[in-house]
Scaffold this motif. Structure first.
Motif, PDB file in Angstrom:
ATOM      1  N   LEU A  77     110.320  78.714 185.694  1.00 18.14           N
ATOM      2  CA  LEU A  77     110.810  77.541 184.969  1.00 18.14           C
ATOM      3  C   LEU A  77     112.307  77.351 185.151  1.00 18.14           C
ATOM      4  CD1 LEU A  77     109.087  78.250 181.518  1.00 18.14           C
ATOM      5  CD2 LEU A  77     108.269  76.656 183.255  1.00 18.14           C
ATOM      6  N   TYR A  78     112.759  76.124 184.894  1.00 19.45           N
ATOM      7  CA  TYR A  78     114.170  75.836 184.671  1.00 19.45           C
ATOM      8  C   TYR A  78     114.355  75.612 183.176  1.00 19.45           C
ATOM      9  CZ  TYR A  78     115.164  75.253 189.613  1.00 19.45           C
ATOM     10  OH  TYR A  78     115.334  75.481 190.947  1.00 19.45           O
ATOM     11  N   THR A  79     115.463  76.086 182.621  1.00 18.43           N
ATOM     12  CA  THR A  79     115.735  75.907 181.194  1.00 18.43           C
ATOM     13  C   THR A  79     117.127  75.327 180.998  1.00 18.43           C
ATOM     14  OG1 THR A  79     116.565  78.170 181.055  1.00 18.43           O
ATOM     15  CG2 THR A  79     114.242  77.827 180.540  1.00 18.43           C
ATOM     16  N   ASN A  80     117.362  74.779 179.812  1.00 15.23           N
ATOM     17  CA  ASN A  80     118.687  74.201 179.564  1.00 15.23           C
ATOM     18  C   ASN A  80     119.661  75.240 179.024  1.00 15.23           C
ATOM     19  OD1 ASN A  80     118.246  74.480 176.811  1.00 15.23           O
ATOM     20  ND2 ASN A  80     117.870  72.316 176.456  1.00 15.23           N
ATOM     21  N   GLU A  81     120.881  74.803 178.758  1.00 19.65           N
ATOM     22  CA  GLU A  81     121.964  75.733 178.443  1.00 19.65           C
ATOM     23  C   GLU A  81     121.853  76.354 177.054  1.00 19.65           C
ATOM     24  OE1 GLU A  81     123.138  72.357 176.045  1.00 19.65           O
ATOM     25  OE2 GLU A  81     122.140  72.602 177.953  1.00 19.65           O
ATOM     26  N   ALA A  82     120.866  75.926 176.264  1.00 18.80           N
ATOM     27  CA  ALA A  82     120.682  76.476 174.922  1.00 18.80           C
ATOM     28  C   ALA A  82     119.639  77.586 174.891  1.00 18.80           C
ATOM     29  CB  ALA A  82     120.276  75.363 173.953  1.00 18.80           C
ATOM     30  N   ILE A  83     119.162  77.990 176.071  1.00 16.92           N
ATOM     31  CA  ILE A  83     118.074  78.962 176.145  1.00 16.92           C
ATOM     32  C   ILE A  83     118.489  80.181 176.958  1.00 16.92           C
ATOM     33  CG2 ILE A  83     115.720  79.370 176.980  1.00 16.92           C
ATOM     34  CD1 ILE A  83     115.187  76.382 176.508  1.00 16.92           C
ATOM     35  N   VAL A  84     118.239  81.365 176.405  1.00 16.92           N
ATOM     36  CA  VAL A  84     118.438  82.632 177.118  1.00 16.92           C
ATOM     37  C   VAL A  84     117.085  83.101 177.629  1.00 16.92           C
ATOM     38  CG1 VAL A  84     118.883  85.092 176.788  1.00 16.92           C
ATOM     39  CG2 VAL A  84     120.528  83.423 175.953  1.00 16.92           C
ATOM     40  N   SER A  85     117.054  83.596 178.856  1.00 14.84           N
ATOM     41  CA  SER A  85     115.820  84.121 179.451  1.00 14.84           C
ATOM     42  C   SER A  85     115.989  85.592 179.794  1.00 14.84           C
ATOM     43  CB  SER A  85     115.466  83.345 180.718  1.00 14.84           C
ATOM     44  OG  SER A  85     115.199  81.989 180.424  1.00 14.84           O
TER      45      SER A  85
END
Length: 405
Positions: free
Chosen positions: A299-307
């Motif tokens: 996935l791609y996630t936005n800047e508010a998400i830590v993976s």
């Protein structure tokens, strides 16, 4: 029954009339109010476009009134205000021209679905001039009184049942939270020796468990990106599809499986590898702090998400249950009062870390317990939803004359 000129009520009883809203009532927007005017222990409620907004020490109206939401996505919604209250500029106060039955009038306006008259998509809103010209079915006064009494009785009965179901649902959710909190801080052995964790909100933990900083438990973790003028072209291209873009709003279940936006530029595969690999544990650290889910695909996630990528040294299923409390307890408020975390705070968060076999055992135990509770909660939600449908259907039938009372 006879045909009417009302689009949402094409047939009405023969002896009913059709009247414009302005023939029955005078509509007027409330007064402007600023954040400085709100008082935590204020005497009078403040109603805006979506209902209660807070309290203040002055009031604009006194009595029983119907309020129509004037602005926002929910414009046209109906609320009731009683006694002394303050109506803000985002609410339209309905002043009956003659003594009128408040409940009948409010539910008639609710059934009219005034939101359909919204003028713009960017900032939806309703004009009083438009509302004034809307026709509604108008029974004789004795029927309006009977309708109000009937709805008051029936809706109270439905609301009581919904309240009981909601209380039961909330009790199960509290039980679920309690089971999770106990398992991730005390483990599964009731006879284990305990020690003070040194963290007030955690309390005692098993003696052989460790306390560890987030950055020491997870050496690899990434944050997402948000498209800007430099990379937005990547998100518009349609050369090759494959990856999925997710935001916090997609964190609805344990595993994210629904595509929000397919990214499709070959250069992404070359220069922008997926930010969250399949099996990664993702959590939000801005705005909706503590929302958490697994990626079931790259996935791609936005800047508010830590993976956090799959990790052989830690059981991410355990951290799925443990991390939300850690995130909430470490979050700080920004100048707007919103809970937030930053990279430094995340890196230094202290966590309870059992040995890996116990992490797995706790995760398996909680999967089973939570699944059973979730099933019960889901069934309760369905019952609550059926009562909501019954309520809407009942109001519609009575207000439009399909059901005589």
């Amino acid at each position: 029954m006879k045909p009417s000129h009302i689009d949402w009520c094409p047939m009405i009883p023969d002896h009913w009339e059709e009247k414009r809203i302005k023939d029955i009532a005078f509509l007027q927007s409330g007064n402007s109010i600023t954040a400085m005017d709100f008082v935590e222990d204020g005497k009078f409620p403040v109603y805006g476009g979506n209902g209660l907004r807070g309290y203040t020490n002055t009031y604009t109206n006194e009595g029983d009134y119907v309020l129509i939401g004037r602005q926002g996505a929910l414009c046209g919604n109906i609320n009731y205000a009683h006694g002394k209250f303050y109506a803000s500029e985002h609410a339209v106060v309905v002043y009956p021209k003659k003594e009128e039955i408040t409940l009948w009038l409010g539910e008639t306006l609710r059934t009219a679905n005034l939101n359909r008259l919204s003028m713009t998509a960017a900032q939806p809103g309703l004009a009083v001039s438009t509302l004034n010209l809307q026709f509604i079915p108008f029974p004789p006064k004795d029927e309006r009184i009977r309708i109000a009494k009937y709805l008051d009785k029936k809706l109270s009965e439905i609301d009581h049942q919904v309240s009981l179901l909601t209380s039961k649902r909330d009790a199960y959710l509290r039980l679920k939270k309690s089971i999770i909190n106990h398992a991730v801080t005390h483990g599964l052995n009731p006879n284990v020796k305990m020690k003070d964790s040194g963290i007030e909100w955690i309390g005692e933990v098993p003696e052989h468990w460790e306390m560890c900083r987030f950055k020491d438990a997870f050496r690899r973790w990434t944050t997402g990106i948000t498209p800007d003028s430099k990379n937005y072209k990547y998100f518009e291209s349609d050369i090759c599809k494959g990856y999925t873009w997710v935001t916090i709003s997609d964190f609805l279940e344990k595993y994210i499986s629904q595509s929000n936006l397919n990214l499709s530029d070959e250069s992404i595969k070359l220069f922008m590898p997926p930010l969250s690999l399949k099996g990664s544990l993702m959590f939000s650290f801005k705005l909706s702090v503590g929302k958490i889910a697994f990626a079931d695909k790259d996935l791609y996630t936005n800047e508010a998400i830590v993976s956090i990528p799959p990790n052989n040294g830690q059981c991410l299923e355990y951290y799925y249950y443990m991390l939300p409390n850690v995130l909430h307890e470490n979050a700080t408020e920004n100048i707007y009062g919103a809970k937030m975390l930053n990279q430094k705070i995340i890196a230094n968060m202290l966590m309870v870390v059992p040995p890996l076999p116990e992490q797995r055992a706790i995760a398996t135990y909680l999967d089973d317990k939570c699944a059973k509770i979730d099933t019960i909660v889901s069934n309760l939600d369905k019952q609550i939803s059926r009562y909501a449908d019954l309520k809407r259907s009942l109001i519609d039938e009575v207000i439009t004359g399909k059901r005589a009372v």
